[in-house]
Design an enzyme around this catalytic site. Sequence first.
Site, mmCIF file in Angstrom:
data_model
loop_
_atom_site.group_PDB
_atom_site.id
_atom_site.type_symbol
_atom_site.label_atom_id
_atom_site.label_comp_id
_atom_site.label_asym_id
_atom_site.label_seq_id
_atom_site.Cartn_x
_atom_site.Cartn_y
_atom_site.Cartn_z
ATOM 1 N N TYR A 170 2.295 1.932 -3.370
ATOM 2 C CA TYR A 170 1.254 2.397 -4.277
ATOM 3 C C TYR A 170 0.935 3.869 -3.993
ATOM 4 O O TYR A 170 0.858 4.705 -4.878
ATOM 5 C CB TYR A 170 0.005 1.539 -4.105
ATOM 6 C CG TYR A 170 -1.155 1.990 -4.955
ATOM 7 C CD1 TYR A 170 -1.324 1.495 -6.251
ATOM 8 C CD2 TYR A 170 -2.073 2.920 -4.475
ATOM 9 C CE1 TYR A 170 -2.373 1.915 -7.034
ATOM 10 C CE2 TYR A 170 -3.128 3.349 -5.261
ATOM 11 C CZ TYR A 170 -3.280 2.845 -6.531
ATOM 12 O OH TYR A 170 -4.321 3.272 -7.305
ATOM 13 N N LYS B 262 -27.699 -12.187 -19.346
ATOM 14 C CA LYS B 262 -28.152 -10.853 -19.722
ATOM 15 C C LYS B 262 -28.227 -10.019 -18.441
ATOM 16 O O LYS B 262 -29.097 -10.219 -17.603
ATOM 17 C CB LYS B 262 -29.523 -10.947 -20.378
ATOM 18 C CG LYS B 262 -30.008 -9.643 -20.931
ATOM 19 C CD LYS B 262 -31.302 -9.850 -21.700
ATOM 20 C CE LYS B 262 -31.801 -8.536 -22.262
ATOM 21 N NZ LYS B 262 -32.056 -7.535 -21.226
ATOM 22 N N ASP C 247 0.814 -1.213 0.000
ATOM 23 C CA ASP C 247 0.000 0.000 0.000
ATOM 24 C C ASP C 247 0.846 1.261 0.000
ATOM 25 O O ASP C 247 0.554 2.223 -0.694
ATOM 26 C CB ASP C 247 -0.892 0.024 1.245
ATOM 27 C CG ASP C 247 -1.858 -1.144 1.237
ATOM 28 O OD1 ASP C 247 -2.102 -1.688 0.144
ATOM 29 O OD2 ASP C 247 -2.350 -1.504 2.313
#
Length: 663
Positions: free
Chosen positions: A35, A114, A32
Amino acid sequence: MKAAEKRMSELTREINEHNYRYYSEGNPVIGDTEYDRLVKELKDLEEKFPLLRRPDSPTQRVGGQPIDGFVTVRHLRPMLSLDNGYSREEVCDFDQRVRKLLEVAQVEYTVELKIDGVALSLIYQSGRFLRAITRGDGIQGDDVTENVRTISAIPLQIDYTDPIEVRGEAYLSHDEFARINHQRESEGEPVFVNPRNATAGSLKQLDSKETARRKILFFAWAGFLTEDLKEHRLVLDFLRKHRFPVNPQSRVFKGIDAVMEYCNSWEEQRHTLPYDTDGMVIKVNHLAWQDVVGFTSKNPRWALAYKFPAEQATTRVKDIVVQVGRLGTITPIAELEPVFLSGSTVSRASLHNQDEIKRLGVKIGDRVFIEKAGEIIPQVIRVIAELRTGEETDFVMPENCPACASRLHQAEGEVAVRCLNIRCPAQVKERVLHFAGRDAMDIEGLGTEMVTALVDKGLISDFGDLYFLTYEKVIELDRMAKKSTENILAAIAKSKERDLVNFLFGLGIRHAGTRAAEILAENFFTLEELEQAPAEKLITLREIGPVLAESIVDFFQDAETRKVIGKLKIAGVNMVQKEKKASTRKQVFAGKSVVITGILEGMARSEAERLVKESGGRVSGSVSQKTDYLVVGKDPGSKLDKARGFGVKILTEEEFLEFVRGG
Ligand SMILES: [Zn+2]
């Protein structure tokens, strides 16, 4: 400048890569902090060189400036909707037509779920997301580019430089739909009818920051590329490879029997999915064959949407009445002949507003199909016009409030019609019920019947009067005995001790839900402080926007409000945040907003929240631009992703403990 540009492009690529690994694969490869550092570096560079900031920068997921409206844009190629089939016979007919046109004995089909969402066309050029358009009428749709940019599931950059159009479905999970509606309900806003409407509403937000707050998901189902791929299945693989989320349930089958078998297998199973599906899409797999089969003027001939039979019932609309809400909103309600549907008897269904009545074309006396949205809320789906007798009558929105007879008002540009009379008995009842509700003052026994009796008998004209009710008055009411009277009075008295946060929510300030009440209580500690706060000060609080700030100020300036609060003060109702205790902890989170996500291993969530508060911080439920820290437990979910997007500082549970203890 040149060097900065190069570095920014490197950072962008790297951050996108990590986002993808985290978001689509759930498999981050860097920590983290690392990042965090990348995002911060990019943000800093963008601030320093605003001209170099690219519209597809990963720092731009938070939404931009509000817009006035949506521009209509022509589709590159028509975005036709599919023909529907509702039975095995219709599916077989479709197969027969296709085989005849192709002059073959058997056709290979792809079969996909769908998804019941909103269809989008996404355009990429030189590997960059350029534009998003809704289906619209199939020829032209609305340009929703700015809002779609905030959807993390949609890549802003792809590793493919030829122009490409990707089509797919934006949708909301059941959880997110429930969260959004819960939020709206607590803010006194009308709820969305179903996840599809909520998705459409989110995509059509004029303020993309609002869209960014809602976690819209996406599945790609078609791509138009320069690449010469021979099969639809390969197009899906291509999209997957280029990092578009593709539904994992698509399969290829030879012959319609296998197709039908697969469709049937989903009829029950679909209820286990975390999102709505209303059928299966059957497509001719070979693209060359699709070309041979071609189109009608409305639909492709090579595809069919097979719709699952929905659990529906038919009944008659006996009447359409209107209901007056807490804030005066008038909602038309269909009173139905009682009918059993999906586990319960249904006798009423909200018609939401006049627009919805117009859309359905429903009249009083009509026979209608009803269905339960999200398997809970009964809804009128469509009118069975063939069964009309001519006796049906149109619903007319009354000009006057059914409860107080004052003239109803419709603000310009708003769908809702309102009763503006603050003393309207229907509104008074709803406000008292809200005040007595569980998240508010939690007064047991003060339900609809009781409140109606109290208001109708003139015993109360607002919730401030509750505290001045006497035994002699209450026992006079129908069906009240000694015990029940004592109980209700005791419950009312007990509610005086509720915390400030519950009290603030109970006041029913427009747009202020439970979340807003929490923020206000945490920041003001007493009602008096809050009453005096100007809008400029309120806006500086996390998560309080200008509309809410304005609404709070208006509320406390209102003469009627002042009167009610006066009564509550005299009654001795608590208006102070009790949890404000002197803390001996070092204020390491002073003035900071902290979000906690995931499962903490060493302590309960409430314990962690207490530690944050004692260290001078505020605990917030959702990650926003104003969040300072995210404490991450096990299985953190989407908040982590969002926090990274905002460049929020991330703490592991251990780091968090070190932080507060070290302080
Ligand atoms: Zn009224």
